[in-house]
Write a protein that holds these residues in place. Structure first.
Motif, mmCIF file in Angstrom:
data_model
loop_
_atom_site.group_PDB
_atom_site.id
_atom_site.type_symbol
_atom_site.label_atom_id
_atom_site.label_comp_id
_atom_site.label_asym_id
_atom_site.label_seq_id
_atom_site.Cartn_x
_atom_site.Cartn_y
_atom_site.Cartn_z
ATOM 1 N N GLN A 1 103.235 22.003 -21.652
ATOM 2 C CA GLN A 1 104.452 22.877 -22.122
ATOM 3 C C GLN A 1 104.221 24.355 -21.577
ATOM 4 O OE1 GLN A 1 107.373 21.869 -23.419
ATOM 5 N NE2 GLN A 1 106.665 19.624 -23.723
ATOM 6 N N SER A 2 105.114 24.467 -20.628
ATOM 7 C CA SER A 2 104.836 25.930 -19.911
ATOM 8 C C SER A 2 104.808 27.278 -20.752
ATOM 9 C CB SER A 2 106.295 26.105 -19.039
ATOM 10 O OG SER A 2 107.535 26.152 -19.613
ATOM 11 N N SER B 1 109.478 24.153 -9.136
ATOM 12 C CA SER B 1 109.796 24.108 -10.566
ATOM 13 C C SER B 1 109.547 25.457 -11.130
ATOM 14 C CB SER B 1 108.846 22.997 -11.167
ATOM 15 O OG SER B 1 108.562 23.395 -12.502
ATOM 16 N N THR C 1 104.136 12.361 -11.291
ATOM 17 C CA THR C 1 103.831 12.386 -12.565
ATOM 18 C C THR C 1 103.677 11.229 -13.260
ATOM 19 O OG1 THR C 1 106.197 13.274 -12.961
ATOM 20 C CG2 THR C 1 104.798 15.097 -12.677
ATOM 21 N N ARG C 2 103.962 10.189 -12.696
ATOM 22 C CA ARG C 2 104.079 8.926 -13.475
ATOM 23 C C ARG C 2 103.162 7.983 -12.959
ATOM 24 N NH1 ARG C 2 108.074 9.477 -17.216
ATOM 25 N NH2 ARG C 2 108.838 11.733 -16.334
ATOM 26 N N GLN D 1 113.663 27.584 -23.581
ATOM 27 C CA GLN D 1 113.430 26.203 -23.542
ATOM 28 C C GLN D 1 114.673 25.680 -24.082
ATOM 29 O OE1 GLN D 1 110.746 24.208 -22.140
ATOM 30 N NE2 GLN D 1 111.079 25.667 -20.989
ATOM 31 N N GLY E 1 104.151 12.773 -18.897
ATOM 32 C CA GLY E 1 104.567 12.706 -17.544
ATOM 33 C C GLY E 1 105.176 13.717 -17.192
ATOM 34 N N GLN E 2 104.890 15.103 -17.590
ATOM 35 C CA GLN E 2 105.674 16.365 -16.768
ATOM 36 C C GLN E 2 104.698 17.261 -16.705
ATOM 37 O OE1 GLN E 2 108.491 17.023 -20.030
ATOM 38 N NE2 GLN E 2 110.143 16.330 -18.756
ATOM 39 N N ILE E 3 105.199 17.992 -15.491
ATOM 40 C CA ILE E 3 104.410 19.163 -15.351
ATOM 41 C C ILE E 3 105.328 20.447 -15.666
ATOM 42 C CG2 ILE E 3 103.106 18.683 -13.257
ATOM 43 C CD1 ILE E 3 105.467 19.128 -11.292
ATOM 44 N N PRO E 4 104.572 21.618 -15.954
ATOM 45 C CA PRO E 4 103.239 22.137 -15.719
ATOM 46 C C PRO E 4 102.354 21.343 -16.576
ATOM 47 C CG PRO E 4 104.184 23.820 -16.728
ATOM 48 C CD PRO E 4 105.341 22.703 -16.425
ATOM 49 N N ILE F 1 107.308 15.642 -8.267
ATOM 50 C CA ILE F 1 107.888 15.001 -9.281
ATOM 51 C C ILE F 1 108.866 13.989 -8.368
ATOM 52 C CG2 ILE F 1 107.640 16.551 -10.988
ATOM 53 C CD1 ILE F 1 110.604 17.447 -10.416
ATOM 54 N N ASN G 1 109.616 25.968 -14.499
ATOM 55 C CA ASN G 1 108.467 25.803 -15.441
ATOM 56 C C ASN G 1 107.143 25.866 -14.996
ATOM 57 O OD1 ASN G 1 110.207 25.252 -17.833
ATOM 58 N ND2 ASN G 1 110.580 23.388 -17.155
ATOM 59 N N GLU H 1 116.835 26.706 -20.347
ATOM 60 C CA GLU H 1 116.481 25.929 -19.363
ATOM 61 C C GLU H 1 117.170 24.598 -19.254
ATOM 62 O OE1 GLU H 1 112.977 22.889 -18.514
ATOM 63 O OE2 GLU H 1 114.528 23.191 -19.931
ATOM 64 N N TYR I 1 114.305 30.284 -13.945
ATOM 65 C CA TYR I 1 115.325 29.617 -13.530
ATOM 66 C C TYR I 1 116.494 30.620 -13.380
ATOM 67 C CZ TYR I 1 112.837 25.271 -14.071
ATOM 68 O OH TYR I 1 112.066 24.066 -13.873
HETATM 69 N N1 LIG Z 1 109.470 21.630 -21.582
HETATM 70 C C1 LIG Z 1 108.717 21.697 -20.578
HETATM 71 C C2 LIG Z 1 109.574 20.891 -19.512
HETATM 72 C C3 LIG Z 1 108.625 20.280 -18.292
HETATM 73 C C4 LIG Z 1 109.741 19.854 -17.262
HETATM 74 O O1 LIG Z 1 110.679 19.656 -17.440
HETATM 75 N N2 LIG Z 1 108.846 19.381 -16.282
HETATM 76 C C5 LIG Z 1 109.546 18.637 -15.170
HETATM 77 C C6 LIG Z 1 109.641 19.766 -13.839
HETATM 78 S S1 LIG Z 1 110.320 21.076 -14.117
HETATM 79 C C7 LIG Z 1 109.135 17.444 -14.842
HETATM 80 O O2 LIG Z 1 107.929 17.201 -14.828
HETATM 81 N N3 LIG Z 1 109.947 16.409 -14.661
HETATM 82 C C8 LIG Z 1 109.433 15.125 -14.231
HETATM 83 C C9 LIG Z 1 109.730 13.904 -15.084
HETATM 84 O O3 LIG Z 1 110.358 14.519 -16.258
HETATM 85 O O4 LIG Z 1 109.542 13.055 -14.771
HETATM 86 C C10 LIG Z 1 107.830 22.609 -20.128
HETATM 87 O O5 LIG Z 1 108.354 23.720 -20.349
HETATM 88 O O6 LIG Z 1 106.751 22.406 -19.578
#
Ligand SMILES: N[C@@H](CCC(=O)N[C@@H](CS)C(=O)NCC(=O)O)C(=O)O
Length: 205
Positions: free
Chosen positions: A68-69, A12, A41-42, A103, A53-56, A36, A14, A107, A167
């Motif tokens: 938020q990265s 990733s 993340t879930r 973003q 539910g998102q990384i990082p 993921i 991000n 992205e 990216y």
């Molecule tokens: N705007 C967020 C975007 C984070 C994002 O899209 N993370 C993705 C990985 S790149 C993720 O965790 N996806 C898993 C999901 O949404 O279930 C950031 O910059 O941190």
């Protein structure tokens, strides 16, 4: 600085932005690889840390969580007392405007199309065509900007370069022709060298 935990994934951009910023600043951290694609993340445990539910994400020593990265990059840069965040309010806002643009426009097209092609394995016909148009518009804007200067902020590496290179260097996997953007290609090599990371093609080899 305290020892932090970074939940991220090596696939990733991000997450890599956050890793590269921490590495550049000499910040020590525990990296918790989070898949993921396997739904890590879930899980209940992860959602308790980050309802989105998102990384990082970054977990500080006192348990506070930052998401938020780009916000994490800013925090790491300011907290470590680096000069990556300008003190002049206009220069600082200009720098942050690139992070928002990354973003909001870059992205959301380049990373999304790369994910759909490389990981969701969708055919071009099944991918929203505006992702290609918007991604190429992003690359054109970057090409014009970088024709006149080495880095987004001018003469030295800054947070926008780290955020945007993540990216951009993977754009080929999204079906974008980086060869059409020579100033962007030269900038990618410059940023990779400044960060001390191998070129993306070498990494994939
Ligand atoms: N705007 C967020 C975007 C984070 C994002 O899209 N993370 C993705 C990985 S790149 C993720 O965790 N996806 C898993 C999901 O949404 O279930 C950031 O910059 O941190």
């Amino acid at each position: 600085m305290e020892r932090i935990k970074i939940y991220g994934s090596a696939i990733s951009g991000n997450c890599l932005k956050v890793k590269w910023t921490a590495d550049l600043l000499g910040i020590t951290y525990d990296w918790i690889e989070t898949d993921i694609l396997k739904g890590e993340t879930r899980t209940e445990t992860f959602l308790a840390l980050s309802p989105a539910g998102q990384i990082p994400i970054v977990v500080l020593e006192d348990g506070r969580v930052l998401e938020q990265s780009c916000a994490i990059m800013l925090y790491l840069a300011e907290q470590s007392g680096s000069n990556l965040v300008p003190s002049d309010p206009f220069e600082k806002a200009t720098m942050i405007s690139w992070l928002f643009w990354e973003q909001n426009f870059h992205e959301s097209s380049i990373a999304v199309r790369r994910f759909r092609k490389r990981f969701a394995r969708l055919s071009d016909d099944d991918i929203d065509p505006t992702l290609l148009t918007r991604g190429n518009a992003s690359l054109s804007l970057m090409e014009n900007h970088l024709a006149a200067q080495d880095y987004f902020g001018g003469t030295r590496l800054g947070l926008p370069d780290i955020a945007l290179v993540a990216y951009t260097r993977m754009a080929g996997e999204g079906g974008y022709a980086l060869a059409d953007y020579p100033a962007v290609q030269a900038w990618i090599a410059r940023v990779e060298a400044a960060l001390g990371i191998p070129s993306y093609t070498e990494e994939q080899a």
